[in-house]
Design a protein around this motif. Sequence first.
Motif, short mmCIF file in Angstrom:
data_model
loop_
_atom_site.label_atom_id
_atom_site.label_comp_id
_atom_site.label_asym_id
_atom_site.label_seq_id
_atom_site.Cartn_x
_atom_site.Cartn_y
_atom_site.Cartn_z
N PRO A 21 36.61 37.30 38.44
CA PRO A 21 36.53 38.59 37.74
C PRO A 21 36.43 38.43 36.23
N ALA A 22 37.19 37.46 35.68
CA ALA A 22 37.12 37.23 34.23
C ALA A 22 35.75 36.69 33.85
N GLY A 23 35.18 35.83 34.68
CA GLY A 23 33.85 35.31 34.42
C GLY A 23 32.80 36.40 34.46
N ARG A 24 32.90 37.29 35.41
CA ARG A 24 31.95 38.41 35.49
C ARG A 24 32.04 39.30 34.25
N GLN A 25 33.26 39.54 33.81
CA GLN A 25 33.45 40.37 32.63
C GLN A 25 32.87 39.70 31.39
N ALA A 26 33.04 38.38 31.28
CA ALA A 26 32.53 37.66 30.11
C ALA A 26 31.01 37.70 30.07
#
Length: 246
Positions: A21-26
């Motif tokens: 999820p953090a990667g998608r947001q970045a």
Amino acid sequence: MTSTAAPAPVLVGCSHGTDSPAGRQAIASILVDIALARPDLDVREAFVDVQQPELPDVVVGALPDAPTVVVPLLLSTGFHVKTDVAQAVDRPGAAAGRPMGPDPRLVEILADRLADAGLRAGDAVVVAAAGSSDPEAAHAVAEVVAGLAARLGQPVTVGYGSGSHPRVPVAVADARADLDPAGRVVVASYLLAPGFFLDRVHESGADVVAAPLAPDPRLAQIALDRYDEVRAQASTTWSPSVTAGA
């Protein structure tokens, strides 16, 4: 007789895709910054793996309305650029930009991330890159590593997550072997976003792991430069009658 100019090409930001999820947001932050910098552009997202929508579907869906430029949100060339992206734009009205790296702005972001992580005199710096078996990718990473060494004024080594050697844990161990007792091994994450590879970097034995490149508005500027380099190429082969299967 009058002619109608082609509309501005759609910019398709294409990344690998991740379950993080953090990667998608970045990664999404890059597309947001692109849209903020150029509100005149139609900006769409696509992926070559893991996530939807898939790149060919996005290109085919965009072409009836406008020329289309795929900007690989990837740091170097390799299979995804040379195969997935190349196949997706192998049709009239579509073109592909270069990958994000190498670029001096990526060096600056890496230096900033290391400063934020507290890099100090006596620390050894290892750049962690995803890695690829493609020699061009290795050359691209080497250019960034050399730029970072010049920027920091100290030696910088590199480790890879896959595809190339040494692997990150080996590079970290080698750097530690040459350290003074008070020194630390600090990893510069040459990765766009959190995800599988960054998780492995955190397991590499480094004392400090700097944050990945995104989010950062400079990434949007790199992507826009890649778009502008080939937008004319897409426009000259597009016509309003272009079909998805052309």
